[in-house]
Design a protein around this motif. Sequence first.
Motif, mmCIF file in Angstrom:
data_model
loop_
_atom_site.group_PDB
_atom_site.id
_atom_site.type_symbol
_atom_site.label_atom_id
_atom_site.label_comp_id
_atom_site.label_asym_id
_atom_site.label_seq_id
_atom_site.Cartn_x
_atom_site.Cartn_y
_atom_site.Cartn_z
ATOM 1 N N GLY A 1 11.717 16.027 -7.332
ATOM 2 C CA GLY A 1 11.092 14.934 -8.034
ATOM 3 C C GLY A 1 11.553 13.395 -7.658
ATOM 4 O O GLY A 1 10.783 12.542 -7.702
ATOM 5 N N GLN A 2 12.741 13.499 -7.524
ATOM 6 C CA GLN A 2 13.446 12.120 -7.178
ATOM 7 C C GLN A 2 13.289 11.639 -5.579
ATOM 8 O O GLN A 2 13.615 10.612 -5.291
ATOM 9 N N THR A 3 12.690 12.673 -4.855
ATOM 10 C CA THR A 3 12.502 12.343 -3.464
ATOM 11 C C THR A 3 11.717 11.347 -3.345
ATOM 12 O O THR A 3 11.804 10.468 -2.273
ATOM 13 N N PHE A 4 10.779 11.405 -4.199
ATOM 14 C CA PHE A 4 9.566 10.382 -3.817
ATOM 15 C C PHE A 4 10.240 8.761 -4.307
ATOM 16 O O PHE A 4 9.990 7.867 -3.302
ATOM 17 N N ASP A 5 11.332 8.729 -4.948
ATOM 18 C CA ASP A 5 11.898 7.374 -5.136
ATOM 19 C C ASP A 5 12.838 6.904 -4.065
ATOM 20 O O ASP A 5 13.218 5.820 -3.861
ATOM 21 N N LYS A 6 13.252 8.101 -3.458
ATOM 22 C CA LYS A 6 14.414 8.051 -2.277
ATOM 23 C C LYS A 6 13.601 8.000 -0.882
ATOM 24 O O LYS A 6 14.354 7.678 0.010
ATOM 25 N N LEU A 7 12.328 8.049 -0.859
ATOM 26 C CA LEU A 7 11.793 8.582 0.221
ATOM 27 C C LEU A 7 11.969 7.414 1.482
ATOM 28 O O LEU A 7 12.117 7.976 2.588
ATOM 29 N N LEU A 8 11.950 6.176 1.370
ATOM 30 C CA LEU A 8 12.329 5.095 2.138
ATOM 31 C C LEU A 8 13.596 4.755 2.715
ATOM 32 O O LEU A 8 13.848 4.482 3.787
ATOM 33 N N THR A 9 14.694 5.540 1.802
ATOM 34 C CA THR A 9 15.926 5.576 2.418
ATOM 35 C C THR A 9 16.381 6.685 2.760
ATOM 36 O O THR A 9 17.524 6.741 3.474
ATOM 37 N N ASP B 1 1.186 -1.145 0.197
ATOM 38 C CA ASP B 1 -0.208 -0.007 0.090
ATOM 39 C C ASP B 1 0.994 1.160 -0.055
ATOM 40 O O ASP B 1 0.771 2.240 -0.701
ATOM 41 N N ARG B 2 1.616 1.190 0.868
ATOM 42 C CA ARG B 2 2.665 2.446 0.797
ATOM 43 C C ARG B 2 3.553 2.613 -0.548
ATOM 44 O O ARG B 2 3.737 3.692 -0.849
ATOM 45 N N ASP B 3 4.000 1.423 -1.127
ATOM 46 C CA ASP B 3 4.709 1.579 -2.183
ATOM 47 C C ASP B 3 3.865 2.283 -3.520
ATOM 48 O O ASP B 3 4.152 3.080 -4.400
ATOM 49 N N GLU B 4 2.635 1.742 -3.468
ATOM 50 C CA GLU B 4 1.281 2.313 -4.401
ATOM 51 C C GLU B 4 1.151 3.835 -4.135
ATOM 52 O O GLU B 4 1.138 4.488 -5.219
ATOM 53 N N LEU B 5 1.168 4.254 -2.893
ATOM 54 C CA LEU B 5 0.802 5.680 -2.563
ATOM 55 C C LEU B 5 2.106 6.450 -3.218
ATOM 56 O O LEU B 5 1.724 7.379 -3.835
ATOM 57 N N ILE B 6 3.299 6.207 -2.966
ATOM 58 C CA ILE B 6 4.403 7.038 -3.203
ATOM 59 C C ILE B 6 4.572 6.900 -5.027
ATOM 60 O O ILE B 6 4.777 8.225 -5.509
ATOM 61 N N SER B 7 4.046 5.745 -5.588
ATOM 62 C CA SER B 7 3.958 5.638 -6.893
ATOM 63 C C SER B 7 3.156 6.796 -7.469
ATOM 64 O O SER B 7 3.213 7.547 -8.410
ATOM 65 N N GLU B 8 1.734 6.784 -6.684
ATOM 66 C CA GLU B 8 0.759 7.629 -7.569
ATOM 67 C C GLU B 8 1.062 9.123 -6.932
ATOM 68 O O GLU B 8 0.962 9.879 -7.953
ATOM 69 N N TRP B 9 1.838 9.423 -5.983
ATOM 70 C CA TRP B 9 2.182 10.895 -5.651
ATOM 71 C C TRP B 9 3.353 11.012 -6.594
ATOM 72 O O TRP B 9 3.198 12.375 -7.140
ATOM 73 N N SER B 10 4.184 10.387 -7.036
ATOM 74 C CA SER B 10 5.118 10.844 -8.030
ATOM 75 C C SER B 10 4.568 11.008 -9.583
ATOM 76 O O SER B 10 5.079 11.913 -9.985
ATOM 77 N N LYS B 11 3.699 10.032 -9.740
ATOM 78 C CA LYS B 11 3.002 10.457 -11.289
ATOM 79 C C LYS B 11 2.248 11.873 -10.999
ATOM 80 O O LYS B 11 2.324 12.754 -12.059
ATOM 81 N N ALA B 12 1.589 11.980 -9.874
ATOM 82 C CA ALA B 12 0.740 13.487 -9.588
ATOM 83 C C ALA B 12 1.669 14.496 -9.878
ATOM 84 O O ALA B 12 1.333 15.629 -10.208
ATOM 85 N N PHE B 13 2.810 14.442 -9.152
ATOM 86 C CA PHE B 13 3.974 15.394 -8.945
ATOM 87 C C PHE B 13 4.364 15.848 -10.538
ATOM 88 O O PHE B 13 4.429 17.020 -10.877
ATOM 89 N N GLU C 1 -1.026 9.802 13.974
ATOM 90 C CA GLU C 1 -1.593 8.593 14.210
ATOM 91 C C GLU C 1 -1.022 7.384 12.823
ATOM 92 O O GLU C 1 -1.256 6.136 13.002
ATOM 93 N N ASP C 2 -0.799 8.064 11.820
ATOM 94 C CA ASP C 2 -0.802 7.239 10.528
ATOM 95 C C ASP C 2 0.550 6.359 10.746
ATOM 96 O O ASP C 2 1.539 6.823 11.244
ATOM 97 N N THR C 3 0.362 4.910 10.341
ATOM 98 C CA THR C 3 1.532 4.116 10.460
ATOM 99 C C THR C 3 2.269 3.747 9.160
ATOM 100 O O THR C 3 3.096 2.897 9.188
ATOM 101 N N ASN C 4 1.872 4.265 8.347
ATOM 102 C CA ASN C 4 2.529 3.897 6.902
ATOM 103 C C ASN C 4 3.816 4.447 6.784
ATOM 104 O O ASN C 4 4.470 3.576 6.075
ATOM 105 N N PHE C 5 4.204 5.461 7.432
ATOM 106 C CA PHE C 5 5.451 6.115 7.291
ATOM 107 C C PHE C 5 6.009 6.340 8.747
ATOM 108 O O PHE C 5 5.248 6.761 9.516
#
Length: 301
Positions: free
Chosen positions: A93-101, A4-16, A49-53
């Motif tokens: 723009g690249q921040t979305f790809d690197k967000l998790l690290t 779910d988290r990966d899909e969120l990040i992917s959608e955000w990147s496309k929207a950006f 309260e969100d636990t995705n991130f």
Amino acid sequence: MEADRDELISEWSKAFKKGTDYDLWGQPVEAVDSYRRLSEAINSQTCEEDTNFSDEQKRILGKIVTCLDLRIGHLKKPGNHQGISLDDLNKIGQTFDKLLTMKCKDFPIDVSAAQIWAHTMNSIAMVHNQTESYDAGSQEEEQHRIKAKGSLLPKPLPIGGKQVLTVFISKLGLKDASQYLDPYITVSVKNKQGIDLTAQQDTPISGRKEDQYVIFNVPVHIQKPIDILPPDYAVYFEFKHYKPGKKTLSTKCWSFMERDEIKDGEAVIELYKKPADFRRKSLNLLTVKPLYLHLKLSISM
């Protein structure tokens, strides 16, 4: 959860990318709309309260939201040089790809306190210029006008294969419906501990009453896919109104729908006496009369 988290990040990147393309092509209205929707979508995932991130990731997301909001301000007022350029914005723009690290300190833009302060001061100055000639009564009228519009959010960005819920609030039944001044409904999504899972939203003030009903006829878009909400979630509806004698807002009654009640189609749900019990332990019907909250639910991908 990771999927779910990966899909969120992917959608955000496309929207950006969509927003920056509009920006590059000289389409500020479309760019502002894209940036605004993305900002709201990210913001909804950064509550405590969100636990995705993780907390570190939420801080990075917060910086992205700040950059988007600053760019929106610049596009809305081109003569205002206090903001963010498209070149600067493209750096994230690249921040979305690197967000998790990545670490927050490595964020590619210096979202400085001075820049945020300048942006805030511009906003304050604009409000001051608009209201300096108002008397106290005029200021109250302006505040009322803003409240009358409500705080409904647009439909959230789609996430592949996830279900989005829209609740159309039709009407609410009360024996003395005509007596309520400036009525509106606050919609929230909470778990059984009463913790908010999405942003609360207020409907616009209703100015229409028919017989024993306050008429709303407004859609409310729940800001997270219902697939990723915890099993104990519920959607709450609080009917509020203004009491001129006390100069305060008051909750008259409330209602809710639990997960197993969420399905396509019309729904008629009971009203309970205040105060709202978000833990769903103390439920007292408002009336034995056949007066309810009338809704229509729509679930889409």
